[in-house]
Design an enzyme around this catalytic site. Structure first.
Site, short mmCIF file in Angstrom:
data_model
loop_
_atom_site.label_atom_id
_atom_site.label_comp_id
_atom_site.label_asym_id
_atom_site.label_seq_id
_atom_site.Cartn_x
_atom_site.Cartn_y
_atom_site.Cartn_z
N ARG A 25 0.79 -1.23 0.00
CA ARG A 25 0.00 0.00 0.00
C ARG A 25 0.82 1.28 0.00
O ARG A 25 0.62 2.15 -0.83
CB ARG A 25 -0.95 0.00 1.20
N HIS A 71 -7.37 -4.15 -7.56
CA HIS A 71 -7.17 -3.44 -6.28
C HIS A 71 -8.45 -3.51 -5.45
O HIS A 71 -9.31 -2.63 -5.55
CB HIS A 71 -6.78 -1.99 -6.56
N TYR A 115 -18.23 12.46 -13.16
CA TYR A 115 -18.17 13.67 -13.97
C TYR A 115 -16.83 13.83 -14.68
O TYR A 115 -16.76 14.46 -15.73
CB TYR A 115 -18.41 14.91 -13.09
#
Length: 805
Positions: A25, A71, A115
């Site tokens: 990570r 992931h 968006y």
């Protein structure tokens, strides 16, 4: 059910969790400079074909592909990583080409992923280049249904040019970005000179190069970061001082939120932590950053700038920890180590890529050799194929008669008739020659490391040409010394007020405007059962010497005396100065920088001594015994003299003695001194000072009357005389309370026992003979008396304003 020790189980579980955070990570890999989430995003986009030359695609689709296949974490964390890779203020060389709102330097969050749209930046394709040529290892994804790369080929030195940051368990990484051109040249030097030291590489890499520009100081701590992998860099925003009464901030240090920065300055101005700023505006636009800080006047700009550096994020310190994963093991590397690992990875990738290409080329050569044999005997081949009942029979005949392999025979059977033209035959022969040449080239690359190193340099030349740009961050090669307190405190004219009970306060001289002679004054309070003893006009940066009733002197800076309004009471001297039990402050004077000066000290009981001033300059903060005093005596005045001067001594009976300092020999700090004036019973000295040729003596009575008298009215005698009259006492005047030297352009400040204060211009006070009483300077109530008087010399914050009170 298996029984286990809870201690061992917790230890095992925690270590597994810690290693998962470190490896999977938070910490970037040395080979491609990417964290797992970044790598998986780029790999998913590469697999989907969202390259820089294709249309933008919705980020929601990219996030879904990454999360669903590679992931298995929250979509918000993946989108946050994608958005950061698209921000040109976060990455020096953004890896994602975004369309839409991906956040701003003001701390605005990116728009929702439904968006925004994105595609790979062109530079990212350099990182994934050759991924399909077996250049990196693959492993199963989280559910074992797909394969994903352990790392990417990484032609771009991403770790060095974009840096990285991450917090793991028990460790963290924070690497600063650099300029691609400088990094590429340093790597090429290391390729040619494998034993290059960090200092040699730093001839190419000048220092960090942040996305937003600014200034970075090349200090010993930054040098440590490059040589050891740990250190820090001090960064400043770039400012422009070319506009009148303005500080224009053109950039901020890396990672500073612009909106919070402006708000923080406004709050600090409101809380009077930063002084001298009248307005602050953010005028940033598409052309660049522009924060306008208005200051009161041009002389304050450097002071305000120092305050901004000290109290805001206009100057920040960035800690550097070059912690990376090397074969899944966390290591801290210096600059040479990071470059060396990059070179080793690229050498390995080139070998694997060359082996892959070599296999392909050999397969191609094998086919072309078969086609060449067939075309050489094309008539026989055609006849053989026509007489065969099925392809298998034709394949067997071709293999046997022309000594071909099954692959070659299949290629011949798949041959189209147009390939039988003479031009196509020639092309096969030409292709075979090219393929054989390529095979030889690849074999040379695989066998010779020097050739591979040349390829690394060639690729870096191409990268430098494509993506290289000018440095944005200015590097200043000097140690940034800590700022003194004086760099942060405005230099302003002040008045220090001392009460009889040793209360001190510092008041801005601006609070006392000049009034007409005879005015009522304004209130300057003290505590009940206390009265003002003396006042001293000074600058906030002046060194002040405080003399005690025991003959000790203590020095401090004026700004260390708490600044208050004229309406507030003072602070106990014991809280500000290292006083002994029962010790009281009796007098205060301004210091001097002249180590050759001689101190002239006069006491209340009429003693005078001269002693070297350098003793005060070298004194410790806890004080120094400067004179031996009798029990009922105290220091009245201290003057810094550069040469011979005339000393004026005035008693409470209205008499003055004038003598030259040659009359007093220089003695050590342990002496009491000699007689300055012969005093009668109950007579004490109220004033003492050195007088200059252009100065007159101003004398003021307790009932507020005063006059100026020319020094020519007083004869110069030997020390120890009884003196001559300077002030005629009457019922209207009361006793003389103070005498002091004044010049025509000076002001004076008078404070009364009832806490009234007035500031007057000396030129408005009449010049009278020594035997007269004077004129009214301040109107007093019946129960009020003048307490102290101080001189404001010409040029010390003269407002020239009148104030009615």
């Amino acid at each position: 059910m298996e029984k286990r020790s809870i201690e061992n189980e917790i230890k095992k579980s925690y270590l597994e969790y810690a290693m998962s955070v470190i490896v999977s990570r938070a910490i970037p890999d040395i080979k491609d400079g990417l964290k797992p989430v970044q790598r998986r995003i780029l790999y998913a986009m590469n697999e989907l074909g969202f390259t820089h030359d294709k249309p933008y695609k919705k980020c929601a689709r990219i996030i879904g592909e990454t999360m669903g296949k590679y992931h298995p974490h929250g979509d918000s964390s993946i989108y946050e990583a994608l958005a950061r890779m698209a921000q040109d203020f976060s990455l020096r060389y953004p890896l994602i080409d975004g369309q839409g709102n991906f956040g701003s330097i003001d701390g605005d969050s990116p728009a929702a992923m439904r968006y925004t749209e994105a595609r790979m930046a062109r530079i990212s394709e350099e990182i994934t280049e050759d991924l399909d040529k077996e250049t990196v290892e693959f492993r199963q994804n989280f559910d074992g249904s797909l394969m994903e790369p352990v790392n990417l080929p990484g032609k771009i030195p991403n770790l060095l040019i974009n840096g990285a940051s991450g917090i793991a368990v028990g460790m963290a990484t924070n690497m600063v970005p650099h300029n691609l051109v400088e990094v590429a040249r340093a790597i090429k030097h290391k390729v040619d000179n494998p034993d290059s030291t960090v200092s040699e590489l730093l001839k190419f890499i000048k220092g960090p190069d942040f996305p937003g520009g600014g200034i970075a100081y090349y200090t010993s701590e930054l040098a440590d970061a490059y040589s050891t992998g740990r250190g820090k860099v001090i960064c400043q925003g770039e400012v422009d001082l070319n506009e009148e009464k303005r500080i224009i901030i053109k950039s901020l240090p890396y990672g500073v939120n612009k909106s919070l920065f402006v708000q923080n300055i406004a709050d600090q101005v409101k809380n009077e932590i930063i002084k001298g700023i009248t307005d602050i505006r953010d005028e940033s636009d598409r052309k660049g950053m522009r924060i306008v800080v208005k200051v009161r006047d041009n002389d304050m700009r450097n002071l305000v700038l120092n305050q901004l550096y000290e109290h805001s994020e206009l100057e920040t310190s960035i800690g550097i920890i070059n912690l990376v994963l090397v074969e899944n093991e966390p290591k801290i590397l210096n600059l040479a180590g990071m470059i060396q690992y990059y070179i080793e990875n690229r050498l390995d990738v080139i070998v694997k890529r060359s082996n892959f290409d070599l296999t392909k080329q050999k397969d191609r050569a094998h086919i072309l050799e078969g086609l060449a044999k067939a075309l050489d005997k094309i008539d026989m081949v055609i006849d053989m194929i026509r007489k065969s009942k099925e392809p298998a029979e034709a394949r067997e005949k071709l293999c046997k008669s022309l000594e071909l392999t099954e692959k070659q025979a299949n290629a011949i059977l798949d041959l189209r008739l147009q390939r039988l033209t003479s031009m196509e035959v020639d092309k096969v022969i030409s292709d075979l020659k090219d393929v054989m040449a390529r095979i030889k080239e690849l074999e040379t690359i695989i066998a010779d490391e020097s050739v591979r190193r040349s390829i690394i340099k060639k690729e870096l030349d191409e990268v430098e040409k494509k993506y290289g740009d000018k440095r944005r961050t200015k590097i200043i090669y000097k140690e940034l010394k800590g700022r003194s307190i004086e760099d942060l405190i405005p230099e302003e004219d002040s008045v220090i007020i001392l009460s009889e009970n040793s209360l001190l306060k510092r008041v801005s001289l601006e609070e006392y405007k000049a009034q007409k002679r005879g005015g009522k004054g304004i209130i300057t309070p003290s505590r009940k059962e206390d009265s003002i003893k003396s006042i001293l006009n000074c600058s906030s940066h002046d060194e002040i010497y405080f003399f005690t009733n025991t003959g000790r002197v203590i020095k401090t800076k004026a700004y260390e005396i708490e600044k208050k309004s004229r309406k507030s009471v003072g602070t106990a001297a014991e809280a500000l100065l290292p006083l002994n039990e029962g010790e009281k402050i009796k007098q205060m004077v301004k210091g001097t920088d002249n180590s050759n000066s001689i101190l002239a000290i006069v006491t209340r009981q009429g003693y005078v001594k001269r002693t070297p001033g350098k003793q005060l300059l070298s004194m410790r903060s806890n004080g120094l015994k400067i004179i031996n005093l009798e029990e009922d005596d105290e220091v009245l005045s201290v003057e810094h003299l550069d040469g011979d001067s005339n000393i004026v001594v005035v008693s409470n009976s209205g008499k003055v003695a004038l003598f030259n300092t040659r009359e007093v020999r220089v003695t050590g700090r342990g002496s009491r001194g000699v007689r300055a004036m012969r005093l009668k019973e109950n007579e004490t000295i109220i004033s003492s000072f050195a007088i200059k040729e252009n100065e007159m003596i101003l004398s003021i009575s307790e009932l507020g009357l005063g006059k100026r008298t020319d020094t020519t009215s007083f004869p110069v005698h030997h020390r120890g005389t009884g003196g001559v009259l300077i002030f005629k006492k009457t019922d209207r005047t009361g006793n003389i309370i103070k005498a002091l030297p004044v010049a025509e352009g000076d002001d004076i400040i008078i404070i009364t026992k009832n806490e009234k204060t007035i500031r007057l211009k000396v030129k408005d006070i009449k010049v009278l003979s020594r035997v007269t009483s004077g004129v009214k300077l301040i109107g007093l109530d019946d129960d009020d008396r003048v307490a102290v008087v101080s001189r404001v010399m010409e040029g010390e914050n003269l407002e020239g304003e009148e104030q009615a009170n």
